[in-house]
Each structure stands twice: as structure tokens, then as C-alpha cells.
Design an enzyme around this catalytic site. Sequence first.
Site, mmCIF file in Angstrom:
data_model
loop_
_atom_site.group_PDB
_atom_site.id
_atom_site.type_symbol
_atom_site.label_atom_id
_atom_site.label_comp_id
_atom_site.label_asym_id
_atom_site.label_seq_id
_atom_site.Cartn_x
_atom_site.Cartn_y
_atom_site.Cartn_z
ATOM 1 N N GLU A 35 -13.940 5.679 -30.125
ATOM 2 C CA GLU A 35 -14.250 5.276 -31.728
ATOM 3 C C GLU A 35 -13.687 6.148 -32.162
ATOM 4 O O GLU A 35 -12.994 7.175 -31.805
ATOM 5 C CB GLU A 35 -16.107 5.564 -31.960
ATOM 6 N N LYS A 45 -17.419 -1.921 -38.119
ATOM 7 C CA LYS A 45 -18.016 -1.404 -38.225
ATOM 8 C C LYS A 45 -19.574 -2.006 -38.738
ATOM 9 O O LYS A 45 -19.444 -2.125 -39.737
ATOM 10 C CB LYS A 45 -18.132 0.265 -37.116
ATOM 11 N N CYS A 103 -20.664 3.084 -32.098
ATOM 12 C CA CYS A 103 -21.104 4.071 -32.069
ATOM 13 C C CYS A 103 -23.116 3.868 -32.871
ATOM 14 O O CYS A 103 -23.850 3.635 -32.217
ATOM 15 C CB CYS A 103 -20.317 4.817 -33.049
#
Length: 257
Positions: free
Chosen positions: A44, A110, A144
Site C-alpha cells: 500500500e 480504498k 489494508c
Amino acid sequence: MEEELHIALFQCHLFWENPEANRKAFSEKFDSISSETDIIVLPEMFTTGFTMNPKNIDEHEGEKTLAWMKFAASKRQVAIVGSIVFKEGAHFYNRLFFVQPDGKVHRYDKKHTFTLAGEHEVYKAGEKKLIVDYKGFKICPLICYDLRFPVWARNTEDYDVLLYVANWPKPRAEAWDTLLKARAIENMSYSIGVNRIGLDGLGHDYSGHSSAYDALGKQLAFSEREEILYVSLSKEHLKTNRDKLKFLQDRDDFNLL
């Protein structure tokens, strides 16, 4: 249809808020990858580390990195995946790019921004899940903190691979290990996580634990040091176990609103 997919997981240190240095370092590391590699996966925010100060980064760096990914993918004839700080209009995004060697680009913003670090105040959250069809495998790339939310990762698309890129800190490494394995078992898919190592510019420590699990939860790769991990995925493994263990057919019937 390809029967196997070969993936290289890049677990490494990152230069804090320094895209040029990170691109240079990764370009050098790319020279050592196996000739069998189909996909390179980077952590990431691989050009900056997990910064909450995107204004410290030149607003054109996102486009520079995307161009670099396209060039590297074409040169080495591999797909490259990773997320970066990306500015579009008035907003910053933690945006993942899946870049194919033919130049085709897929993107995912995200969904679950990390409120504990104030990511939701700096980066605009995404709203759409991404499924990439590549070399006969259906891949769902996520980022994540998304790992903590099983409903978002729920396998309603019959994907083959869950692919997480992360900056997941050392104090919560046990949760990372546990959730990656759980996502594989509950979705009857491969589950792969690529994390960074070392200290970031804020003093947060990252211990890696990049790993891969098959559809039964068997660990295929794991590391706590700087290295490139290689894992090969099998369509036959998925077909055999999904035909034998028809767990996905018993999924609860509900939709995300």
C-alpha cells in the site's frame, strides 16, 4: 485458460514521502524477478509510505507513478499491482492500480479509510469493488483496512483470489495473520497479503508477515524480512475443493445497499 498464476510479493522498506526514490528502488528490484512471474504485487502507498500529508507530495506524482507502472509492466511483460497517493480534481485517494502488460489499467479506491489514523479526513473513500479477469483468474484487489470487513470481501462474484496490499503495523500483526487466513476459508479462494517492513517517517514499525493462503486456509508463503516471495496459484485446487465442498452455494442471500 491458464491453469496456474505465478505471483511475486514485494515485501520491503519504503522511503518516506519520496516517490522518486521508491520508484528507483523498485525498478532495481524488478530486475531480479523470476521469469515465470505473471503479477508483481507492491505494498500500500508504495511510493510514499502511509502518509496522512498528501500535500507534501507533488500533485503530479500519481500520474508519474502510473506511467512508470505502465512502462515497467510492458518492459517485463508482467502485471503490476499496488496503491499510491493519487490526486484527482479536488480530492486525494488511496488508489490501487492493476496495470497489465498490454497497457490496460484497472483501479480501485480504498473503501474503508483508516479512521484511527484520520485517513477518512484526508482521502476520499471509494464506493466500488473491483474484479479483474487476468490469465484465467478472477482477482479481487483490496487495501489494508478493508481486511477487517468481511462483508465487503464476500465472494458473491465467484472470484479466485483476494489480494490485499497494506501498511499494517507490527503491534497488530496477529490480527493480520488471522484475518488473511479467515478470508481464504470463508470465501473458498486464495487470500494474499503484501505488507511493508521497517520504520516509517512517524516511527511506526512494520514487521511484514506478507503471506498467501489457499482455499482451505493452508499457508503457502510467509516472511518477516525484506525479500520477494513467490507463490503459484492453481485453478485445479479451486475447482476440486469447490466441487467437493460446496460451501459457497450455501451463502446467505443478501445484497449491499
